[in-house]
Design a protein around this motif. Structure first.
Motif, PDB file in Angstrom:
ATOM      1  N   VAL A  36       1.029  -0.942  -0.041  1.00  0.00           N
ATOM      2  CA  VAL A  36       0.462  -0.119  -0.176  1.00  0.00           C
ATOM      3  C   VAL A  36       0.687   1.469  -0.335  1.00  0.00           C
ATOM      4  N   CYS A  37       0.265   2.074  -0.857  1.00  0.00           N
ATOM      5  CA  CYS A  37       1.320   3.564  -0.842  1.00  0.00           C
ATOM      6  C   CYS A  37       0.044   4.703  -0.834  1.00  0.00           C
ATOM      7  N   GLU A  38       0.120   6.128  -0.236  1.00  0.00           N
ATOM      8  CA  GLU A  38       0.218   7.027  -0.196  1.00  0.00           C
ATOM      9  C   GLU A  38      -1.524   7.141  -1.206  1.00  0.00           C
ATOM     10  N   LEU A  39      -1.094   7.318  -2.588  1.00  0.00           N
ATOM     11  CA  LEU A  39      -2.337   7.222  -4.034  1.00  0.00           C
ATOM     12  C   LEU A  39      -3.004   6.062  -3.526  1.00  0.00           C
ATOM     13  N   ASP A  40      -2.726   4.519  -3.607  1.00  0.00           N
ATOM     14  CA  ASP A  40      -3.870   3.827  -3.238  1.00  0.00           C
ATOM     15  C   ASP A  40      -5.065   4.294  -2.019  1.00  0.00           C
ATOM     16  N   LEU A  41      -4.638   5.124  -1.217  1.00  0.00           N
ATOM     17  CA  LEU A  41      -5.609   5.395  -0.014  1.00  0.00           C
ATOM     18  C   LEU A  41      -6.083   6.731  -0.994  1.00  0.00           C
ATOM     19  N   ILE A  42      -5.788   7.792  -1.653  1.00  0.00           N
ATOM     20  CA  ILE A  42      -6.408   8.801  -1.975  1.00  0.00           C
ATOM     21  C   ILE A  42      -7.221   7.824  -2.894  1.00  0.00           C
ATOM     22  N   PHE A  43      -7.225   7.413  -3.846  1.00  0.00           N
ATOM     23  CA  PHE A  43      -8.083   6.779  -4.813  1.00  0.00           C
ATOM     24  C   PHE A  43      -8.763   5.444  -4.517  1.00  0.00           C
ATOM     25  N   ASN A  44      -8.236   5.284  -3.498  1.00  0.00           N
ATOM     26  CA  ASN A  44      -9.423   3.540  -3.423  1.00  0.00           C
ATOM     27  C   ASN A  44      -9.983   4.373  -1.596  1.00  0.00           C
TER      28      ASN A  44
END
Length: 158
Positions: A98-106
């Motif tokens: 997991v990375c920050e972009l995963d949390l932003i888009f999902n």
């Protein structure tokens, strides 16, 4: 009991916030505004526990994200750190590192995983396998709904 879970970037941007106590929007904004500089300004060598007002802040940094929880002053810090770590492991299993972009888009998936783990600020499900299984089932139901497949038939086939 956990009062809130906040995921923030190293720049102080809130990426996810889940509140288990009743706070008004003003109080929520004030909490975020007050705890963000406290946590971001701490050197990496210091412990991950911080007393703030009548709440104990427990946080852990993973890559570019800080996972912050506010718990009762009498709660066990190590158990809370383990809950944070378990949440990160489940997110890693789901997103594949997991990375920050995963949390932003999902973000909806990150909330769903958190909801499977915690209810009303208490640990509900300690098993990573059980949480992953429920998330996979939910993903399958969503996929079937998008494709117009009857949910009863899809579950019966499984």
């Amino acid at each position: 009991m956990i009062h809130f879970v906040i995921l923030m970037s190293r720049q102080g941007k809130v990426r996810l916030a889940k509140w288990y106590q009743t706070y008004t929007q003003k109080e929520r904004a004030r909490v975020v505004k007050e705890i963000t500089p406290l946590i971001l300004a701490r050197p990496l060598k210091l412990c991950n526990f911080l007393d703030w007002k009548n709440i104990k802040l427990i946080y852990k940094r993973y890559a570019s994200l800080y996972f912050v929880t506010g718990v009762d002053a009498s709660d066990n810090e190590l158990i809370t750190l383990e809950i944070i770590h378990q949440y990160v492991e489940v997110l890693d299993r789901y997103f594949g590192n997991v990375c920050e972009l995963d949390l932003i888009f999902n973000f909806h998936k990150a909330y769903y995983v958190l909801d499977e783990m915690l209810i009303a600020g208490e640990l509900q499900e300690p098993s990573k396998k059980a949480i992953s299984r429920v998330i996979e089932t939910q993903d399958q139901l969503v996929e079937n709904a998008k494709n117009g497949v009857n949910d009863d038939h899809a579950i019966a086939v499984k």
